[in-house]
Motif scaffolding. Structure first.
Motif, PDB file in Angstrom:
ATOM      1  N   ASP A 289       0.773  -1.357  -0.101  1.00 30.03           N
ATOM      2  CA  ASP A 289      -0.238   0.136   0.136  1.00 30.03           C
ATOM      3  C   ASP A 289       0.958   1.233   0.031  1.00 30.03           C
ATOM      4  O   ASP A 289       2.119   1.041   0.464  1.00 30.03           O
ATOM      5  CB  ASP A 289      -0.801  -0.164   1.295  1.00 30.03           C
ATOM      6  CG  ASP A 289      -2.340   0.246   1.002  1.00 30.03           C
ATOM      7  OD1 ASP A 289      -2.397   1.265  -0.018  1.00 30.03           O
ATOM      8  OD2 ASP A 289      -3.336   0.305   1.553  1.00 30.03           O
ATOM      9  N   TRP A 290       0.081   2.328  -0.500  1.00 28.82           N
ATOM     10  CA  TRP A 290       1.003   3.713  -0.411  1.00 28.82           C
ATOM     11  C   TRP A 290       0.228   4.225   0.874  1.00 28.82           C
ATOM     12  O   TRP A 290      -0.932   4.717   0.955  1.00 28.82           O
ATOM     13  CB  TRP A 290       0.490   4.649  -1.795  1.00 28.82           C
ATOM     14  CG  TRP A 290       0.949   5.907  -1.807  1.00 28.82           C
ATOM     15  CD1 TRP A 290       0.262   6.986  -1.410  1.00 28.82           C
ATOM     16  CD2 TRP A 290       2.144   6.390  -2.036  1.00 28.82           C
ATOM     17  NE1 TRP A 290       0.896   8.198  -1.524  1.00 28.82           N
ATOM     18  CE2 TRP A 290       2.087   7.656  -1.921  1.00 28.82           C
ATOM     19  CE3 TRP A 290       3.302   5.647  -2.672  1.00 28.82           C
ATOM     20  CZ2 TRP A 290       3.175   8.406  -2.467  1.00 28.82           C
ATOM     21  CZ3 TRP A 290       4.270   6.718  -3.313  1.00 28.82           C
ATOM     22  CH2 TRP A 290       4.432   7.904  -3.211  1.00 28.82           C
TER      23      TRP A 290
ATOM     24  N   THR B 234       0.007   7.239   3.741  1.00 22.78           N
ATOM     25  CA  THR B 234       0.517   8.779   3.978  1.00 22.78           C
ATOM     26  C   THR B 234       0.162   9.035   5.216  1.00 22.78           C
ATOM     27  O   THR B 234      -0.676   8.197   5.955  1.00 22.78           O
ATOM     28  CB  THR B 234      -0.593   9.946   3.116  1.00 22.78           C
ATOM     29  OG1 THR B 234      -1.712   9.626   3.481  1.00 22.78           O
ATOM     30  CG2 THR B 234      -0.015   9.692   1.711  1.00 22.78           C
TER      31      THR B 234
ATOM     32  N   GLY C 232      -3.521   1.894   3.479  1.00 26.24           N
ATOM     33  CA  GLY C 232      -3.170   3.281   2.572  1.00 26.24           C
ATOM     34  C   GLY C 232      -4.201   3.545   1.706  1.00 26.24           C
ATOM     35  O   GLY C 232      -5.376   3.363   1.846  1.00 26.24           O
ATOM     36  N   HIS C 233      -3.959   4.129   0.547  1.00 25.71           N
ATOM     37  CA  HIS C 233      -4.872   4.542  -0.278  1.00 25.71           C
ATOM     38  C   HIS C 233      -4.944   3.847  -1.510  1.00 25.71           C
ATOM     39  O   HIS C 233      -5.796   4.254  -2.633  1.00 25.71           O
ATOM     40  CB  HIS C 233      -4.311   6.127  -0.725  1.00 25.71           C
ATOM     41  CG  HIS C 233      -4.058   6.875   0.334  1.00 25.71           C
ATOM     42  ND1 HIS C 233      -5.096   7.737   0.985  1.00 25.71           N
ATOM     43  CD2 HIS C 233      -3.021   7.313   1.022  1.00 25.71           C
ATOM     44  CE1 HIS C 233      -4.765   8.431   1.988  1.00 25.71           C
ATOM     45  NE2 HIS C 233      -3.374   8.324   2.150  1.00 25.71           N
TER      46      HIS C 233
END
Lengths: 288, 288
Positions: free
Chosen positions: A215-216, A218, A234-235
């Motif tokens: 996952d990305w 933030t 994540g996103h």
């Protein structure tokens, strides 16, 4: 009791980075995985012959070997050294895949490398990466190894990988020959508006050599390389991307490759279980 | 003695972020700039009427107003609020450009905004951004304001701007109408292998509404938004990109917009002089 990991799930060594190869294989097998994504450094620590023995004894498939490439240097000694290293990596890939259980894939993941120090000629660096892949193609084919170009998130274009999109990786692959593949890593490609079209293109020519998921997350880590996370944290829309990859005809192992400090610091077996659970939740449903 | 800044160079307020509008205009004029890129927050601090007076008194051109957009919310109150804010920004752009010296451009920079909290539907967020621009197009045209879509580096796709490439910005602009423009910011687009083709496409339809320059500096700052630098301190090939922009027919002002903590902490006049020198060295030669 923890359910067994999905049959197509492969534990990438980098997710438990501090484990030796022997430890990593034990962890994967112990957690019920069928497949393992190897890295060259832990292989080198024990030597290729011993590494092959360990892989054979594990009964696991090898889904890929990470990684070679880093061939953006100007012509000269640095470039020749990089090509030699890639040739060794081709051999390693063939040996380890042969030692793995049936269904192992002789896939060598290629990261292009960044701009040479002080060099701003991105176009030239990209051209040299493409030329290097062309120079290695025949040897790889002779060894039965698929060279798999991994486009890297544009955040890494300067200092790690000048191949920035799946479309660009496919341009290079198509120019070199039918045997060159690409790596689809959600961390690197999730943002790309061209993703559906480029995955369909990759699928049509059978070039998806590896599908990697993580996952990305933030806010990004101070070291952005480590901003990865378990799927679902994540996103990234794993359902959408996984369906696109499946629709493109990819039916091979799916690696989970997470670089993240607190995951590296956790007990290996816990990480292996957590990876399998996240995969079951975020990725497996889209596999149908 | 310092040479006068290039006649097409515009000092963007964000480069001296902590200056008030009056201070920033004084700094730009005092350093010999002809053009200034405004931001809405310092305008709001003094009110639009007073801001217009200050701009008029400065004798500077206005090259653009940053920024509106942030319209990826689901339909409902948040979305309506965002659209209302964009309508106010359109008015502000028209007023400030009218107050600027001849050659001022009524260009409103639009940043799409990120994924709504907990929402992973990037495709949907992008569609809502495109719909919002379509919803604002008639009002902007009536006010003589160019809505300029700024594609943001994919590093910001999750949390700041879901429009990630120049090609994607052009897809949206072309779908909405001939009056919609795009912003070309080197920080956001320098890595894009499609850049030559997309700049040519943007030029052919006259859509380059703003060209902004600053460098991509590694290692990235812990807050990646602040990893910008003076031109020449990083990896961007300004000669190549500036020639592509010039070849695409863009002849307007060129803004320097650098977000970086140590630049914000430096004396404003020093920054203005440093920007002009970096521009002369890295960008101006490519303007012919």
């Amino acid at each position: 009791m923890t359910p067994r990991p999905h049959p197509r799930l492969s534990l990438n060594q980098a997710t438990i980075k501090h484990a030796s190869l022997a430890e990593a294989l034990d962890v994967a097998r112990g957690a019920g995985y069928r497949s393992f994504g190897a890295w060259r450094e832990p292989v080198a620590e024990v030597g290729l012959a011993r590494a092959a023995e360990l892989v054979r004894a594990s009964g696991l498939r090898i889904s890929s070997l990470c990684r070679a490439g880093f061939f953006t240097a100007q012509p000269g000694a640095a470039r020749e050294k990089a090509l030699d290293d890639n040739r060794r990596a081709i051999d390693e890939t063939a040996v380890l895949a042969a030692a793995g259980a049936p269904g192992s894939r002789a896939v060598l993941v290629l990261v292009a490398g960044g701009l040479p120090e002080g060099d701003r000629d991105l176009v030239g660096a990209r051209a040299r990466a493409a030329e290097a892949i062309a120079a290695l193609a025949a040897e790889a084919a002779a060894a039965g190894v698929t060279l798999a170009i991994e486009p890297m998130h544009p955040i890494f274009a300067a200092d790690r990988g000048v191949v920035s999109t799946l479309g660009q990786a496919l341009d290079i692959a198509e120019a070199v020959g039918p045997e060159i593949g690409v790596v689809v890593d959600t961390y690197h490609v999730w943002w790309d508006p061209e993703l559906p079209a480029q995955l369909a293109r990759a699928g049509a020519s059978g070039r998806i050599a590896s599908y990697q998921v993580c996952d990305w997350v933030t806010p990004l880590s101070a070291d952005t390389l480590l901003s990865r996370g378990y799927m679902g944290n994540g996103h990234v829309d794993f359902a959408r991307i996984t369906r696109l990859v499946a629709d493109a005809g990819y039916g091979g192992d799916i690696e989970v490759e997470v670089f993240r400090q607190e995951i590296w610091d956790a007990p290996y077996a816990d990480v292996a279980a957590r990876v399998a659970a996240a995969f079951d939740q975020a990725v497996a449903p889209a596999l149908g």
